[in-house]
Motif scaffolding. Structure first.
Motif, PDB file in Angstrom:
ATOM      1  N   LEU A 130      14.108  -5.286 -18.812  1.00 37.30           N
ATOM      2  CA  LEU A 130      14.669  -6.525 -18.284  1.00 37.30           C
ATOM      3  C   LEU A 130      13.635  -7.278 -17.450  1.00 37.30           C
ATOM      4  O   LEU A 130      13.476  -8.496 -17.576  1.00 37.30           O
ATOM      5  CB  LEU A 130      15.905  -6.214 -17.434  1.00 37.30           C
ATOM      6  N   TYR A 131      12.913  -6.546 -16.609  1.00 45.33           N
ATOM      7  CA  TYR A 131      11.903  -7.163 -15.742  1.00 45.33           C
ATOM      8  C   TYR A 131      10.813  -7.832 -16.583  1.00 45.33           C
ATOM      9  O   TYR A 131      10.453  -8.994 -16.346  1.00 45.33           O
ATOM     10  CB  TYR A 131      11.295  -6.102 -14.821  1.00 45.33           C
ATOM     11  N   GLU A 132      10.287  -7.107 -17.564  1.00 47.07           N
ATOM     12  CA  GLU A 132       9.206  -7.641 -18.392  1.00 47.07           C
ATOM     13  C   GLU A 132       9.682  -8.813 -19.243  1.00 47.07           C
ATOM     14  O   GLU A 132       8.952  -9.796 -19.450  1.00 47.07           O
ATOM     15  CB  GLU A 132       8.632  -6.539 -19.290  1.00 47.07           C
ATOM     16  N   LYS A 133      10.918  -8.716 -19.741  1.00 49.83           N
ATOM     17  CA  LYS A 133      11.464  -9.795 -20.577  1.00 49.83           C
ATOM     18  C   LYS A 133      11.503 -11.103 -19.805  1.00 49.83           C
ATOM     19  O   LYS A 133      11.019 -12.140 -20.275  1.00 49.83           O
ATOM     20  CB  LYS A 133      12.872  -9.415 -21.048  1.00 49.83           C
ATOM     21  N   TYR A 134      12.088 -11.070 -18.602  1.00 53.36           N
ATOM     22  CA  TYR A 134      12.258 -12.307 -17.849  1.00 53.36           C
ATOM     23  C   TYR A 134      10.986 -12.734 -17.129  1.00 53.36           C
ATOM     24  O   TYR A 134      10.835 -13.907 -16.795  1.00 53.36           O
ATOM     25  CB  TYR A 134      13.444 -12.192 -16.896  1.00 53.36           C
ATOM     26  N   LYS A 135      10.073 -11.797 -16.901  1.00 51.26           N
ATOM     27  CA  LYS A 135       8.777 -12.172 -16.334  1.00 51.26           C
ATOM     28  C   LYS A 135       8.062 -13.126 -17.298  1.00 51.26           C
ATOM     29  O   LYS A 135       7.383 -14.066 -16.874  1.00 51.26           O
ATOM     30  CB  LYS A 135       7.942 -10.909 -16.106  1.00 51.26           C
ATOM     31  N   GLN A 136       8.222 -12.870 -18.585  1.00 48.46           N
ATOM     32  CA  GLN A 136       7.592 -13.712 -19.601  1.00 48.46           C
ATOM     33  C   GLN A 136       8.335 -15.026 -19.808  1.00 48.46           C
ATOM     34  O   GLN A 136       7.808 -15.958 -20.415  1.00 48.46           O
ATOM     35  CB  GLN A 136       7.502 -12.951 -20.929  1.00 48.46           C
ATOM     36  N   LEU A 137       9.586 -15.091 -19.313  1.00 51.70           N
ATOM     37  CA  LEU A 137      10.400 -16.295 -19.511  1.00 51.70           C
ATOM     38  C   LEU A 137      10.407 -17.209 -18.286  1.00 51.70           C
ATOM     39  O   LEU A 137      11.152 -18.194 -18.269  1.00 51.70           O
ATOM     40  CB  LEU A 137      11.845 -15.897 -19.847  1.00 51.70           C
ATOM     41  N   ILE A 138       9.616 -16.904 -17.269  1.00 49.22           N
ATOM     42  CA  ILE A 138       9.585 -17.753 -16.075  1.00 49.22           C
ATOM     43  C   ILE A 138       9.179 -19.171 -16.474  1.00 49.22           C
ATOM     44  O   ILE A 138       8.188 -19.375 -17.170  1.00 49.22           O
ATOM     45  CB  ILE A 138       8.616 -17.187 -15.015  1.00 49.22           C
ATOM     46  N   GLY A 139       9.973 -20.139 -16.034  1.00 51.66           N
ATOM     47  CA  GLY A 139       9.727 -21.539 -16.372  1.00 51.66           C
ATOM     48  C   GLY A 139      10.408 -21.990 -17.651  1.00 51.66           C
ATOM     49  O   GLY A 139      10.376 -23.180 -17.985  1.00 51.66           O
ATOM     50  N   CYS A 140      11.052 -21.052 -18.372  1.00 48.98           N
ATOM     51  CA  CYS A 140      11.726 -21.397 -19.626  1.00 48.98           C
ATOM     52  C   CYS A 140      13.194 -21.752 -19.377  1.00 48.98           C
ATOM     53  O   CYS A 140      13.828 -21.248 -18.459  1.00 48.98           O
ATOM     54  CB  CYS A 140      11.650 -20.235 -20.616  1.00 48.98           C
ATOM     55  N   LEU A 141      13.703 -22.613 -20.229  1.00 50.58           N
ATOM     56  CA  LEU A 141      15.107 -23.021 -20.152  1.00 50.58           C
ATOM     57  C   LEU A 141      15.975 -22.012 -20.886  1.00 50.58           C
ATOM     58  O   LEU A 141      15.677 -21.632 -22.019  1.00 50.58           O
ATOM     59  CB  LEU A 141      15.262 -24.406 -20.791  1.00 50.58           C
TER      60      LEU A 141
END
Length: 413
Positions: A130-141
């Motif tokens: 979960l952490y890695e998934k959303y770390k890569q999505l920072i700034g995404c809608l």
């Protein structure tokens, strides 16, 4: 607990955490190899066979049969002929003995400990994923469903039922949510809170507005128009500087659309936030003039840290805006503090008096404080609404009222 029930229960738990089959099998193998190592002191001569679909687990041990008194008979990969013939009477030296190890042979306590270890490993892996998934999505809608409404934040669920958080400070003041509603926001940051990943969303960030513009305006998606900078007062007003890389494309017109059709969808999502689209330019004076729209400026005086802008009297209020919002956003867009003055050169009959002349009347420390924000004359102070002066100078309301009364009296007398 037999092996089938253990594997089935663990596989079901892993599926609920969205862990893929190869990863589940790897975790099972690691845990059982650790148990084997603890029990037998060696694990390289063991095969672990797992079938998640059928819930099967098989553990096979392989040893070479040697003479009873062979020097290496005690090696974990060897077995004495005498011991081998207790299992099967016609074994001979040099043959390989394979025997299945039942999970029950490890004992109930070991099996329960293994189950707990498996669950713990899956939970840790789920948190890491979960952490890695959303770390890569920072700034995404993203779009998420409202799950719980709290006083300080809203808890949302993504399509995998992971909890996401939208704090009050990252909401648009006019936002109103209902449980079960779907909300658009950007991934603002990912924090670790007591080892748990905490995904923070935002609708107040300038990036949220930028992503909405990218969705609505094809020219931005295609790279013909670039968003240079965005500044916002969420839910109230925003200024967006855009630049076109194609002379045939008007960046402001493309963003607004015919009769505002393109920008309408964005403003509606932002609770009808008033969005000023500005054509970016390297010409600072022109850029300042555009940023202070709808006011029309006469001239700009650039200083090291601040910028002085002179306007006709009837344009001052427009430049400052309601509650000082227009000038505040323009300053952020330019990157320097902007001071607004009435342009006496445009009206030579309008007399003015330096603030230094009022040192004894309103106090030298007050005059110094006003000088620090670029106000050097009586009319430059009176050109600002009182609430703006209160915000920009650390003065009490009563002091500000007194200053205005004194300056008005002198200029009118």
């Amino acid at each position: 607990m037999d092996s089938n029930k253990l594997i089935e229960s663990f596989a079901e738990f892993a599926r609920s955490k969205n862990i893929d089959k190869p990863t589940v099998i790897r975790i099972l193998e690691d845990v059982f190899r650790s148990i084997i190592l603890s029990r037998f002191g060696y694990s390289d001569n063991f095969d672990i066979i797992i079938n998640l679909d059928k819930g099967d687990l098989q553990i096979w041990r392989f040893r070479e049969i040697v003479e009873d008194h062979a020097p290496d008979v005690a090696v974990p990969t060897k077995i004495a002929l005498r011991e081998a013939r207790k299992i099967e009477a016609d074994f001979e030296v040099g043959e390989e003995l394979s025997e299945e190890i039942k999970i029950t042979d490890f004992g109930r306590r070991t099996v329960l400990a293994a189950k707990q270890t498996l669950i713990q490993k899956v939970q840790e892996l789920a948190k890491e994923t979960l952490y890695e998934k959303y770390k890569q999505l920072i700034g995404c809608l993203i779009v998420a469903e409202v799950h719980q409404l709290l006083s300080r934040e809203i808890i949302l669920l993504d399509d995998e039922s992971n909890e996401l958080f939208l704090p009050k400070a990252e909401q648009i003041p006019k936002d109103y949510f209902k449980k079960g509603a779907y909300v658009r926001a950007i991934v603002h940051k990912v924090e670790l809170y007591n080892t748990l990943p905490r995904v923070i969303l935002s609708r107040a960030s300038p990036l949220f507005l930028e992503r909405l513009l990218e969705n609505e305006i094809p020219e931005i998606q295609d790279g013909l128009i670039a968003v240079k900078k965005i500044v916002r007062e969420p839910g109230s007003r925003a200024k967006v500087a855009v630049e076109s890389f194609d002379d045939r494309v008007d960046p402001v017109g493309a963003c607004v659309g015919i009769k505002g059709t393109r920008i309408h969808g964005v403003t509606k999502e932002l609770q009808h936030e008033n969005i000023d689209i500005i054509n970016y330019t390297d010409n600072l004076e022109l850029y300042i003039a555009r940023s202070l729209s709808p006011a029309c400026i006469n001239r700009v005086v650039q200083m090291s840290e601040r910028i002085a802008v002179y306007l006709d009297s009837d344009q001052v209020a427009l430049a400052i805006g309601k509650g000082g919002q227009n000038i505040k956003l323009a300053s952020k867009l330019i990157g320097k503090e902007i001071d607004v003055y009435r342009d006496n050169a445009a009206d030579p009959k309008e007399e003015d008096i330096p603030l230094s002349a009022f040192s004894e009347t309103i106090g030298p420390w007050v005059v110094e404080a006003l000088h620090k924000i670029g106000l050097d004359s009586a009319r430059s102070v009176l050109s600002l609404p009182k609430e703006v002066l209160e915000q920009r100078v650390d003065l009490e309301k009563e002091t500000v009222d007194e200053i205005y009364a004194i300056l008005h009296q002198v200029l009118s007398g």
